[in-house]
Each structure stands twice: as C-alpha cells, then as structure tokens.
Design a protein around this motif. Structure first.
Motif, PDB file in Angstrom:
ATOM      1  N   ALA A 214      12.686  -2.000   5.742  1.00 38.67           N
ATOM      2  CA  ALA A 214      12.425  -3.429   5.934  1.00 38.67           C
ATOM      3  C   ALA A 214      11.448  -3.680   7.079  1.00 38.67           C
ATOM      4  CB  ALA A 214      13.737  -4.170   6.189  1.00 38.67           C
ATOM      5  N   LEU A 215      11.263  -2.682   7.946  1.00 34.31           N
ATOM      6  CA  LEU A 215      10.343  -2.832   9.070  1.00 34.31           C
ATOM      7  C   LEU A 215       8.893  -2.544   8.682  1.00 34.31           C
ATOM      8  CD1 LEU A 215      12.460  -0.959  11.782  1.00 34.31           C
ATOM      9  CD2 LEU A 215      12.236  -3.432  11.510  1.00 34.31           C
ATOM     10  N   ARG A 216       8.681  -1.912   7.523  1.00 34.66           N
ATOM     11  CA  ARG A 216       7.352  -1.406   7.180  1.00 34.66           C
ATOM     12  C   ARG A 216       6.269  -2.484   7.194  1.00 34.66           C
ATOM     13  NH1 ARG A 216       8.707   0.924   2.908  1.00 34.66           N
ATOM     14  NH2 ARG A 216       9.072   3.021   3.717  1.00 34.66           N
ATOM     15  N   PRO A 217       6.478  -3.660   6.575  1.00 30.81           N
ATOM     16  CA  PRO A 217       5.388  -4.651   6.601  1.00 30.81           C
ATOM     17  C   PRO A 217       5.002  -5.080   8.012  1.00 30.81           C
ATOM     18  CG  PRO A 217       7.006  -5.196   4.907  1.00 30.81           C
ATOM     19  CD  PRO A 217       7.599  -4.093   5.710  1.00 30.81           C
ATOM     20  N   ALA A 218       5.989  -5.250   8.889  1.00 25.67           N
ATOM     21  CA  ALA A 218       5.686  -5.693  10.259  1.00 25.67           C
ATOM     22  C   ALA A 218       5.015  -4.601  11.076  1.00 25.67           C
ATOM     23  CB  ALA A 218       6.968  -6.146  10.949  1.00 25.67           C
ATOM     24  N   LEU A 219       5.152  -3.349  10.639  1.00 24.34           N
ATOM     25  CA  LEU A 219       4.579  -2.221  11.378  1.00 24.34           C
ATOM     26  C   LEU A 219       3.194  -1.829  10.868  1.00 24.34           C
ATOM     27  CD1 LEU A 219       7.790  -0.018  11.663  1.00 24.34           C
ATOM     28  CD2 LEU A 219       6.589  -1.131  13.561  1.00 24.34           C
ATOM     29  N   ALA A 220       2.675  -2.552   9.906  1.00 26.65           N
ATOM     30  CA  ALA A 220       1.357  -2.213   9.362  1.00 26.65           C
ATOM     31  C   ALA A 220       0.305  -2.211  10.473  1.00 26.65           C
ATOM     32  CB  ALA A 220       0.968  -3.228   8.283  1.00 26.65           C
ATOM     33  N   GLY A 221      -0.474  -1.136  10.544  1.00 33.81           N
ATOM     34  CA  GLY A 221      -1.521  -1.013  11.542  1.00 33.81           C
ATOM     35  C   GLY A 221      -1.036  -0.551  12.900  1.00 33.81           C
ATOM     36  N   ARG A 222       0.252  -0.229  13.018  1.00 31.69           N
ATOM     37  CA  ARG A 222       0.804   0.231  14.292  1.00 31.69           C
ATOM     38  C   ARG A 222       1.233   1.692  14.171  1.00 31.69           C
ATOM     39  NH1 ARG A 222       3.895  -5.036  16.733  1.00 31.69           N
ATOM     40  NH2 ARG A 222       3.642  -6.443  14.974  1.00 31.69           N
ATOM     41  N   GLU A 223       1.443   2.319  15.316  1.00 36.09           N
ATOM     42  CA  GLU A 223       1.924   3.693  15.336  1.00 36.09           C
ATOM     43  C   GLU A 223       3.398   3.700  15.718  1.00 36.09           C
ATOM     44  OE1 GLU A 223      -0.409   7.037  16.406  1.00 36.09           O
ATOM     45  OE2 GLU A 223      -2.062   5.787  17.129  1.00 36.09           O
ATOM     46  N   VAL A 224       4.195   4.419  14.938  1.00 37.74           N
ATOM     47  CA  VAL A 224       5.635   4.496  15.146  1.00 37.74           C
ATOM     48  C   VAL A 224       5.982   5.841  15.768  1.00 37.74           C
ATOM     49  CG1 VAL A 224       7.887   4.603  14.000  1.00 37.74           C
ATOM     50  CG2 VAL A 224       6.193   2.903  13.279  1.00 37.74           C
ATOM     51  N   ILE A 225       6.847   5.820  16.765  1.00 39.56           N
ATOM     52  CA  ILE A 225       7.432   7.038  17.311  1.00 39.56           C
ATOM     53  C   ILE A 225       8.934   6.931  17.121  1.00 39.56           C
ATOM     54  CG2 ILE A 225       7.741   8.506  19.336  1.00 39.56           C
ATOM     55  CD1 ILE A 225       5.139   7.374  20.460  1.00 39.56           C
TER      56      ILE A 225
END
Length: 443
Positions: A356-367
C-alpha cells in the motif's frame, strides 16, 4: 470487605495487575487511599511499589479471588481467566484509567480514540485549550497516567480544570468511571485484531467511548455505523452538522459557534495533521471555547511525529518513529514529498500490507531494516540493512546535499528497542553520531 467508594479504600484488598507505568501509578494511588495493595506481574525482577506487597514472576489465583477491587493495566485482556475468577468471587474489576477517573469526576474530560492520530490530536487540543486560558491535563494512554494526576489531587490543590485523555481500545474494555464531556473517534483501520478478534470487535471497543459521552460524539462519516443508537448528539469530522475542511479553512456548522477557522498559518505538514487539528478544534468548541480563541498558528508537533532532528552536511533528517503501522507511515510519507530516502522497518504486524506504500514511494529510495526488513524489501525493493544503525549509515552514504531522509517505519520497534520513543531517540543519536556498524547489505 467491599470498597465503599473510590475515595476511601480503607481496609479494602486491592490487586493491581500489570506493573508498567500505569499499573505502578494505580498501585500507589490505591495505597494512598488506604487500601491493602498487592501488585502482580508475570515478569520477574520488577521493583516493588513502596508500601505494597509484590507477587512478581507469577500470578496467584488466591490474590484474584481474595480481592475486593482488581485494577487492570491496559495490556491485560478483560476476558483473562483470572479476572473472570475475580468477578465470580465478587470483586470489582476496572482498568487503571477508569479507576483514576472516579477521583476526578468533577473535571470535564475530552476523550480521543481511533487507530492513528490520537496522541497528536490530544497534544494539539491541550495547546489550544491552554492558549484559550484553560488549564488542561493531557495524558491517559500516552504520557502521564491519569492515576498520577489523581494522586496529586490527594496531596495538593490541582491547577487543572479540564482533562484531555487519549483512550485506547484496551482501556475501553474496563472503562470504570470514565464519562467524557465530549468524545471523538478519529479513524479505524485494522489493528489489535489479535485482542479484539476482528474489525467488528475492534469497532465495538471504540464505540464504548461514544456511548459514555455526555456531550457531542465526533466521528467521520465513514464510521457512521458506529453512531447508530448513540444518545449523545452526533457530530461529523468531515461533514455537517460538524466540521468540513474547505481549502485553508475549517467550516463549523451545527455547533455552538458556527463559522470558519483559518488554517492558512498552520505550521504542520500533511493532510493528516489538518484532520487532527480539526478534531482538536471540534472538541475545544464542545467545551465552550470560541472560534476566535483557537490559536492554530502556534501549534507544535509531538516528539517522534515528523520531527526534524537535525540537518547534517545539508541533509535533513526527520524522525517519524511513531508511525508504527502502514497507515501512519503512509500519512508521514505523503506529508513530506521532499523526502527522497525513506527508512522502513522494525517488527511488523501480522498481515501488514506494505504494498500500500508503493504509490507514495514512487521516485524515492527505500531502505528496509530490522526483523521485517526482508519482507518489506521483497515487496518494495530498494536497499536492505539488518539494523536501524546500519540503515542510517547506508542513508548517509546515499544522500546528496539538499536531500531529506525520513524514518517512518510502518512497524513496531520491539525487535531492537523498548518502544517507538526509544527508537526515535536512537535515530536522532545516530544522525549526530554516525554509526560504526559495518553490517550493511545492499542488493
């Protein structure tokens, strides 16, 4: 001997179950009221409460069946077999919050529950009331237990004229004397289902607060089913009668002071903060505060809620450690579109939907880090690190001048830390004192 009242427990046998902060406060309060107090907790090695008999490392059934009053910490389910045995033996069983409320019934209580935003809403409400000349106590499920305030009343004149209480679903299982002057349910998303069984059970626990409210019962329209049969006047947090957000204004209609509240100077980011401020304003108006007394421009956030903990080498670091589930993390991520690096991880809750977080994380880097790091990494990709320290070290390597790094974990903290506050403090320490942990892993 049955206790005569919450004001006089002389000669009564009181058992306090659970020795975290609220339990310890309740035990001290019952002792000060003249009771013979026994404390019990399954954990070994806990320090005793002065003047109380301690049974730690086990529970003895005779302590339950021999008690006149059993005071229960929120972590203990009301359905626990030993509590049922106490009831059968004639004991009164009450939660810590409900017990303390019996000593403070002359003070109006503004109560807030919901899955997310409770603490922030109470924090904002306390600031609004103080700016309007009131003397609020803010606590309950976070901060200071209500029993500590009740103890102060025994020894001195209280400089408090209104209670602002965060109330959890656990506390509402045994509400005792809690009777809000006004109450709000902010939202409801899957949480604590291991305790309540399903969403219907979870909603029923939250509804108790509305059923007990003497004044307006505030909730969003998507929870309208919870309002059925409520005797208190129902007001909506997103419609009229109640409040609606229109641009930079809150429009109140059907309350004691109809009209707009200007939010253009609100210094808090995110739609979720505007919703929390709307609820805080609604409860303030329910107490008789006027719209012109509501000073929203000076509101400050709680620690660990989108809190900037430092700017190091032109990189801003933001602590949102309180985001212990997916919905709270989503609110934090959306509130900071400038955060190019997002740290997610910890001890995830069963069934958490990190996708559910994927759309809000578009263009960002996840650790992703911690016990649930591998699961989060499998769903969202990005980078992986075994610990928070390793995640911060990796973020420091990746970040460029002008970047914002956001810790919004979407998980509980218990894999590495005692609570979300401990995790947030460690994050801030790591920002200013770079970790030497070499255990980094990047796919």
């Amino acid at each position: 001997m049955a206790p005569a009242s919450n004001l006089d427990l002389s000669g009564s046998a009181v058992l306090v179950v659970g020795m975290a902060r609220s339990g310890r406060a309740a035990a001290a309060l019952a002792r000060d009221l003249g009771a013979r107090v026994t404390t019990t907790d399954l954990r070994h090695g806990l320090p005793p409460v002065e003047g109380c008999r301690a049974v730690h490392g086990r529970h003895d059934e005779t302590d339950f069946t021999g008690a006149d009053l059993v005071i229960v910490s929120p972590g203990v389910p009301a359905s626990a077999p030993l509590l049922q045995a106490a009831r059968r033996a004639g004991a009164t069983v009450v939660g810590e919050l409900g017990f303390a409320a019996g000593l403070l019934q002359d003070l109006p209580a503004l109560c807030v529950t919901g899955t997310n935003g409770k603490s922030s809403t109470c924090h904002f409400l306390g600031q609004l009331l103080q700016a309007a000349g009131r003397r609020p106590f803010v606590g309950g499920n976070f901060g200071v237990p209500l029993s500590e305030l009740a103890r102060r009343r025994l020894g001195e004149r209280l400089d408090v004229d209104v209670l602002v209480l965060e109330v959890s679903s656990y506390q509402l299982e045994l509400p005792g004397a809690l009777r809000p002057a006004a109450a709000a349910v902010l939202n409801l998303t899957p949480d604590h289902l291991g305790r309540h069984g399903d969403m219907a059970g979870y909603a029923a626990a939250k509804r108790v607060l509305l059923e007990r409210s003497a004044g307006p019962a505030w909730l969003p329209t998507d929870l309208s089913a919870m309002a059925a049969g409520i005797r208190a006047p129902v007001r909506w947090l997103d419609a009229h009668p109640g409040v609606r957000a229109v641009g930079d204004r809150l429009i109140f209609e059907g309350v004691d002071d109809d009209g707009p509240v200007d939010l253009s100077g609100l210094p808090l980011p995110g739609i979720h903060n505007r919703a929390n401020v709307a609820a805080a304003c609604a409860l303030a108006l329910s107490l008789g505060i006027r719209r012109e007394q509501l000073v929203v421009d000076a509101l400050t956030p709680l620690a660990h809620r989108l809190e900037t903990v430092g700017v190091v080498d032109d990189v801003r670091w933001v602590n949102d450690s309180k985001a212990t589930n997916v919905e709270a993390a989503l609110a934090g991520i959306r509130a900071l579109p400038e955060a190019r690096l997002v740290l997610l991880g910890g001890e995830g809750k069963p069934g958490a939907d990190y996708g559910a977080l994927r759309p809000a994380l578009a263009g960002r880097e996840v650790i992703a880090f911690g016990a649930s790091g591998p699961e989060i990494h499998a769903v969202l990709g990005g980078h992986a690190a075994p610990t928070l320290g390793a995640a911060v070290a990796l973020a420091r390597r990746i970040a460029r001048p002008g970047d914002t790094v956001l810790l919004s974990p979407a998980c509980a903290s218990f894999d590495e830390f005692s609570d979300f506050e401990d995790r947030g403090r460690r994050f801030a320490d790591l920002v200013h004192h770079p970790s030497t942990d070499p255990a980094l892993e990047s796919p």
